[in-house]
Motif scaffolding. Structure first.
Motif, PDB file in Angstrom:
ATOM      1  N   VAL A  66       1.064  -1.238   0.051  1.00 47.00           N
ATOM      2  CA  VAL A  66      -0.021  -0.050   0.051  1.00 47.00           C
ATOM      3  C   VAL A  66       0.692   1.283  -0.001  1.00 47.00           C
ATOM      4  CG1 VAL A  66      -1.603   1.334   1.304  1.00 47.00           C
ATOM      5  CG2 VAL A  66      -1.829  -1.157   1.276  1.00 47.00           C
ATOM      6  N   ARG A  67       0.517   2.362  -0.703  1.00 36.68           N
ATOM      7  CA  ARG A  67       1.264   3.528  -0.735  1.00 36.68           C
ATOM      8  C   ARG A  67       0.034   4.758  -0.400  1.00 36.68           C
ATOM      9  NH1 ARG A  67       4.377   4.273  -5.917  1.00 36.68           N
ATOM     10  NH2 ARG A  67       1.975   4.708  -6.737  1.00 36.68           N
ATOM     11  N   LEU A  68       0.422   5.533   0.798  1.00 37.18           N
ATOM     12  CA  LEU A  68      -0.207   6.694   1.217  1.00 37.18           C
ATOM     13  C   LEU A  68       0.633   7.789   0.477  1.00 37.18           C
ATOM     14  CD1 LEU A  68      -1.219   5.785   4.629  1.00 37.18           C
ATOM     15  CD2 LEU A  68      -2.815   6.112   2.970  1.00 37.18           C
ATOM     16  N   GLU A  69      -0.162   8.908  -0.238  1.00 38.53           N
ATOM     17  CA  GLU A  69       0.599  10.032  -0.604  1.00 38.53           C
ATOM     18  C   GLU A  69      -0.214  11.008  -0.123  1.00 38.53           C
ATOM     19  OE1 GLU A  69       0.159   9.601  -4.842  1.00 38.53           O
ATOM     20  OE2 GLU A  69       1.584   8.040  -4.884  1.00 38.53           O
ATOM     21  N   PHE A  70       0.658  12.018   0.663  1.00 40.66           N
ATOM     22  CA  PHE A  70       0.078  12.938   1.434  1.00 40.66           C
ATOM     23  C   PHE A  70       0.660  14.286   0.562  1.00 40.66           C
ATOM     24  CE2 PHE A  70       0.788   9.689   4.455  1.00 40.66           C
ATOM     25  CZ  PHE A  70      -0.186   9.777   5.361  1.00 40.66           C
ATOM     26  N   GLU A  71      -0.120  15.226   0.226  1.00 40.29           N
ATOM     27  CA  GLU A  71       0.150  16.413  -0.624  1.00 40.29           C
ATOM     28  C   GLU A  71       0.258  17.451   0.580  1.00 40.29           C
ATOM     29  OE1 GLU A  71       0.968  16.793  -3.427  1.00 40.29           O
ATOM     30  OE2 GLU A  71       0.497  14.536  -3.906  1.00 40.29           O
ATOM     31  N   VAL A  72       1.227  18.003   1.177  1.00 36.50           N
ATOM     32  CA  VAL A  72       1.622  18.613   2.111  1.00 36.50           C
ATOM     33  C   VAL A  72       1.786  20.138   1.732  1.00 36.50           C
ATOM     34  CG1 VAL A  72       2.060  16.937   3.982  1.00 36.50           C
ATOM     35  CG2 VAL A  72       3.934  17.944   2.503  1.00 36.50           C
ATOM     36  N   GLU A  73       2.248  20.487   0.643  1.00 35.80           N
ATOM     37  CA  GLU A  73       2.744  21.807   0.295  1.00 35.80           C
ATOM     38  C   GLU A  73       1.656  22.792   0.410  1.00 35.80           C
ATOM     39  OE1 GLU A  73       5.596  23.488  -3.253  1.00 35.80           O
ATOM     40  OE2 GLU A  73       3.878  22.127  -3.922  1.00 35.80           O
ATOM     41  N   ALA A  74       0.382  22.386  -0.101  1.00 37.17           N
ATOM     42  CA  ALA A  74      -0.782  23.230  -0.041  1.00 37.17           C
ATOM     43  C   ALA A  74      -1.250  23.460   1.261  1.00 37.17           C
ATOM     44  CB  ALA A  74      -1.999  22.787  -0.767  1.00 37.17           C
ATOM     45  N   TYR A  75      -1.012  22.702   2.081  1.00 36.47           N
ATOM     46  CA  TYR A  75      -1.281  22.571   3.657  1.00 36.47           C
ATOM     47  C   TYR A  75      -0.215  23.866   4.312  1.00 36.47           C
ATOM     48  CZ  TYR A  75      -1.118  21.980   8.648  1.00 36.47           C
ATOM     49  OH  TYR A  75      -1.159  22.250   9.929  1.00 36.47           O
ATOM     50  N   PHE A  76       0.793  23.588   4.044  1.00 28.29           N
ATOM     51  CA  PHE A  76       1.805  24.448   4.750  1.00 28.29           C
ATOM     52  C   PHE A  76       1.783  26.191   4.199  1.00 28.29           C
ATOM     53  CE2 PHE A  76       4.195  20.932   6.265  1.00 28.29           C
ATOM     54  CZ  PHE A  76       3.946  21.087   7.567  1.00 28.29           C
TER      55      PHE A  76
END
Length: 134
Positions: A66-76
């Motif tokens: 399984v791969r989880l991908e977190f898009e954190v750039e927009a959050y920061f």
């Protein structure tokens, strides 16, 4: 929900620089049936006010990776004002030129049928940590 032939996955994100959950982070889920099989994109969700993804897609039967991908750039980028108070004593984001040194985080792990995997992400602008939770 896991069954005897499938595993299940959940996650949450804690912004350790602010000491609170990271809301609104896009999370994508992919799976494959072995170390050399092709990845199958399953869809995704976004973290809620508690930093949790409660509606990730179910894993197909036969999933072993399984791969989880977190898009954190927009959050920061959007959380920069909220974090300013929490980071008064932290170094400035001078090294990255953006709100996060790691714009995305991809975590790949092995699963076994019938088991549940909770994989939290502890996040800050210059680093992250993950573990298998409960």
């Amino acid at each position: 929900m896991s069954t005897s032939t499938t595993a299940s996955v959940s996650t949450h994100i804690l912004d350790t620089s602010a000491g609170r959950p990271a809301a609104g982070v896009t999370v994508r889920l992919a799976a494959r049936g072995g170390p050399t099989a092709d990845w199958q994109a399953l869809g995704g969700s976004a973290t809620d006010a508690d930093g949790r993804c409660k509606d990730l897609p179910a894993l197909p039967e036969g999933t072993t990776r399984v791969r989880l991908e977190f898009e954190v750039e927009a959050y920061f980028g959007t959380a920069a004002q909220n974090q300013a108070d929490a980071q008064q004593d932290a170094p400035a984001n001078r090294d990255s030129g953006a709100g996060a040194f790691f714009p995305e985080v991809a975590i790949t792990f092995v699963v076994n049928p019938g088991e549940h995997y909770h994989v939290p992400l502890l996040l800050n602008p210059f680093g992250y940590s993950v573990y298998r939770g409960s």
